[in-house]
Scaffold this active site. Structure first.
Site, PDB file in Angstrom:
ATOM      1  N   ASN A 233     -12.346  19.750  26.077  1.00  0.00           N
ATOM      2  CA  ASN A 233     -12.164  20.468  27.141  1.00  0.00           C
ATOM      3  C   ASN A 233     -13.445  21.571  27.425  1.00  0.00           C
ATOM      4  O   ASN A 233     -14.616  21.112  26.561  1.00  0.00           O
ATOM      5  CB  ASN A 233     -10.877  21.389  26.934  1.00  0.00           C
ATOM      6  CG  ASN A 233     -11.019  22.318  25.848  1.00  0.00           C
ATOM      7  OD1 ASN A 233     -11.811  23.076  25.707  1.00  0.00           O
ATOM      8  ND2 ASN A 233      -9.841  22.083  25.145  1.00  0.00           N
ATOM      9  N   ASP A 302      -3.478  19.746  23.791  1.00  0.00           N
ATOM     10  CA  ASP A 302      -2.034  19.433  23.433  1.00  0.00           C
ATOM     11  C   ASP A 302      -1.749  18.212  22.800  1.00  0.00           C
ATOM     12  O   ASP A 302      -0.794  18.135  22.148  1.00  0.00           O
ATOM     13  CB  ASP A 302      -1.222  19.733  24.859  1.00  0.00           C
ATOM     14  CG  ASP A 302      -1.408  21.165  25.400  1.00  0.00           C
ATOM     15  OD1 ASP A 302      -1.382  22.022  24.479  1.00  0.00           O
ATOM     16  OD2 ASP A 302      -1.704  21.525  26.535  1.00  0.00           O
ATOM     17  N   LYS A 312     -15.533   0.946  18.265  1.00  0.00           N
ATOM     18  CA  LYS A 312     -15.905   1.378  19.687  1.00  0.00           C
ATOM     19  C   LYS A 312     -15.192   0.417  20.423  1.00  0.00           C
ATOM     20  O   LYS A 312     -14.990  -0.657  20.433  1.00  0.00           O
ATOM     21  CB  LYS A 312     -17.432   1.444  20.168  1.00  0.00           C
ATOM     22  CG  LYS A 312     -17.617   1.562  21.547  1.00  0.00           C
ATOM     23  CD  LYS A 312     -19.340   1.668  22.005  1.00  0.00           C
ATOM     24  CE  LYS A 312     -19.398   1.880  23.405  1.00  0.00           C
ATOM     25  NZ  LYS A 312     -20.992   1.452  23.777  1.00  0.00           N
ATOM     26  N   ASP A 331       1.832  23.164  17.530  1.00  0.00           N
ATOM     27  CA  ASP A 331       1.292  24.456  18.235  1.00  0.00           C
ATOM     28  C   ASP A 331       0.814  25.090  17.125  1.00  0.00           C
ATOM     29  O   ASP A 331       1.623  25.769  16.447  1.00  0.00           O
ATOM     30  CB  ASP A 331       2.434  24.834  19.097  1.00  0.00           C
ATOM     31  CG  ASP A 331       1.688  25.918  19.824  1.00  0.00           C
ATOM     32  OD1 ASP A 331       1.163  27.114  19.425  1.00  0.00           O
ATOM     33  OD2 ASP A 331       1.959  26.183  21.033  1.00  0.00           O
ATOM     34  N   ILE A 332      -0.604  25.558  17.287  1.00  0.00           N
ATOM     35  CA  ILE A 332      -0.946  26.567  15.896  1.00  0.00           C
ATOM     36  C   ILE A 332      -0.474  27.925  16.222  1.00  0.00           C
ATOM     37  O   ILE A 332      -0.172  28.443  15.166  1.00  0.00           O
ATOM     38  CB  ILE A 332      -2.487  26.404  16.013  1.00  0.00           C
ATOM     39  CG1 ILE A 332      -3.197  25.281  15.907  1.00  0.00           C
ATOM     40  CG2 ILE A 332      -3.109  27.401  14.926  1.00  0.00           C
ATOM     41  CD1 ILE A 332      -4.635  24.934  15.749  1.00  0.00           C
ATOM     42  N   PHE A 352      -3.766  33.614  23.366  1.00  0.00           N
ATOM     43  CA  PHE A 352      -4.691  33.491  24.590  1.00  0.00           C
ATOM     44  C   PHE A 352      -3.928  32.154  25.651  1.00  0.00           C
ATOM     45  O   PHE A 352      -3.621  31.272  25.112  1.00  0.00           O
ATOM     46  CB  PHE A 352      -6.227  33.095  24.411  1.00  0.00           C
ATOM     47  CG  PHE A 352      -7.068  34.295  24.616  1.00  0.00           C
ATOM     48  CD1 PHE A 352      -7.747  34.525  25.407  1.00  0.00           C
ATOM     49  CD2 PHE A 352      -6.804  35.174  23.393  1.00  0.00           C
ATOM     50  CE1 PHE A 352      -8.630  35.647  25.435  1.00  0.00           C
ATOM     51  CE2 PHE A 352      -7.645  36.477  23.225  1.00  0.00           C
ATOM     52  CZ  PHE A 352      -8.540  36.604  24.154  1.00  0.00           C
ATOM     53  N   LYS A 370       6.429  31.532  22.613  1.00  0.00           N
ATOM     54  CA  LYS A 370       5.606  31.462  21.428  1.00  0.00           C
ATOM     55  C   LYS A 370       6.027  32.586  20.619  1.00  0.00           C
ATOM     56  O   LYS A 370       5.511  32.635  19.359  1.00  0.00           O
ATOM     57  CB  LYS A 370       4.260  31.457  21.710  1.00  0.00           C
ATOM     58  CG  LYS A 370       3.836  30.132  22.269  1.00  0.00           C
ATOM     59  CD  LYS A 370       2.615  29.574  22.315  1.00  0.00           C
ATOM     60  CE  LYS A 370       1.915  28.375  22.779  1.00  0.00           C
ATOM     61  NZ  LYS A 370       0.823  27.666  22.647  1.00  0.00           N
TER      62      LYS A 370
END
Length: 435
Positions: A233, A302, A312, A331-332, A352, A370
């Site tokens: 990302n 995710d 490849k 999920d950390i 965050f 969470k």
């Protein structure tokens, strides 16, 4: 053209505010080739808002001239204890008293092995050593930046002197390692001017997190599709790195778990580089048990390809696209927030949320899902890769907006907010545990 003087890390917080505004630094130079770095350091301190009074030993004058340092500092340079010029607004021929009384700190850079020995034994045969001895210890801190040959640095006498300097209340800023003017390579180089500036700024920062062990995640993760392609990302990691620096400035012991980014490591922190979400989870899980604050700024993927190709994936001209099967990453933040330490209040978790729309609703939903006491929201497309940001703090009391500012400025504000919330929770814990 970019104004380099107002970039974070150059003494400004990115909003034009100066990190050392109102501070008066006496910059002392003892003899050593590293005096050439003192010229750049002097200028950097001034750009950060400080006023600088230079004091040089006779040996320092063999490496750089008082004229140079006067031109850079904008003040007359003092070199002799017998200097009869007015100093500190006084005409009493006592420069060693007057100059030290008006200082917010004395910074010796470079500090030679010989000058360090003088400090340790209370010798005062020149203006700089006399001034250090005569300073009010409880009001004027002494910071020293050693600079010497690697063998001199490693000598047992030198190492004993470092221990005693620390015991006497001086702050030793450490040394660098690398090529030395003598042609040898090793420890003992004076730190670079930008490193010293960061250390001086940190020294003066309010220590609201002393005794805390802060674990920060930053940057993106990279999920491999094949050996040469992957999914990631646009997170630059800048916010997380700013938070790590701000936490260290606030007095915390900081560990930074960083995804694949090219940012330099902030001074005084431990950095662990990881690549995938699974790598990051393992690194965080291993270290969260020793932390008292966990701040999850990383933009963790995710999902990941369930079975990355070992070779490849090539197109064959048929027009058929590869079929990828994804599996969800653990999920950390939620994993850490559900740990026994977090549930008991021994670990304060901050999440965050980088959203694209409906920030308040999505961030609050994420906080509740969470189970974290504080959630920090922002609009991802507006902040990824940028030096500035705007934050929304959401907790059980509601929301607080932090207007757009540099990421370092916001990180410092966030550290104060975290410290305030931890302090307000402490009495409740004590009350709950009382008989």
């Amino acid at each position: 053209m970019t104004n380099q003087e107002n970039l974070p890390g150059n003494g400004a917080d990115g909003n034009g505010a100066l990190d050392l505004s109102g501070k008066h630094i006496v910059l002392g130079l003892s003899g050593g080739i590293a005096c050439y770095k003192a010229a750049e350091l002097c200028r950097a301190l001034i750009k950060a808002g400080a006023t600088v009074q230079v004091v040089m030993t006779e040996a320092a004058e063999q490496f750089i001239t008082p004229v140079t340092m006067q031109a850079l500092s904008g003040r007359p340079v003092y070199t002799s204890q017998w200097d009869s010029r007015p100093s500190g607004g006084m005409s009493n021929n006592m420069a060693h008293i007057n100059l030290s009384r008006e200082a917010d700190a004395i910074l010796i850079a470079p500090m030679s092995a010989d000058f360090m020995a003088k400090l340790l034994h209370g010798r005062a045969d020149d203006l700089l050593s006399l001034m250090c001895l005569a300073r009010p210890i409880d009001k004027v801190p002494l910071l020293v930046a050693p600079a010497m040959n690697r063998e001199m640095y490693a000598h047992p006498a030198t190492q004993r002197n470092f221990v005693q300097l620390d015991a006497d209340g001086a702050t030793v800023l450490g040394v660098g390692s690398g090529f030395q003017a003598c042609g040898e390579t090793g420890d003992g180089r004076m730190l670079e001017p930008d490193q010293l500036l960061e250390d001086v700024i940190a020294f003066f920062a309010p220590k609201v997190l002393v005794g805390q062990r802060v674990l920060v995640t930053a940057g993106p993760t990279y999920e491999a599709i094949d050996p040469v392609r992957g999914i990631t990302n646009l997170s630059s990691g800048k916010m997380g790195f700013a938070i790590a620096r701000a936490a260290r400035e606030a007095g915390a012991d900081v560990t930074l778990v960083a995804g694949p980014v090219g940012l330099p490591t902030p001074r005084g922190i431990t950095r662990i580089d990881v690549k995938s979400a699974q790598n990051m989870l393992e690194a965080v899980t291993e270290r969260a048990q020793a932390a008292t604050v966990f701040i999850a700024t990383a933009a963790v993927a995710d999902w990941r390809p369930a079975a990355p190709s070992t070779q490849k994936i090539k197109k064959d001209g048929s027009g058929q696209t590869p079929q990828l099967v994804f599996t969800e990453n653990k999920d950390i933040l939620a994993t850490v927030a559900q740990s026994a330490a977090a549930q008991s209040g021994q670990l304060f978790c901050v999440g965050f949320a980088a959203e694209s729309h409906d920030l308040v609703a999505n961030a609050e939903a994420k906080r509740l899902r969470k189970k974290v006491p504080l959630l920090v929201g922002n609009i991802g497309p507006d902040t990824f890769g940028q030096d500035h940001n705007a934050l929304l703090l959401i907790d059980e009391r509601g929301s607080t907006e932090l207007p757009r500012a540099s990421k370092l400025s916001l990180a410092r504000r966030l550290m104060r907010e975290v410290a305030d919330r931890m302090a307000s929770r402490a009495p409740a814990k004590l009350k709950a545990g009382a008989p």
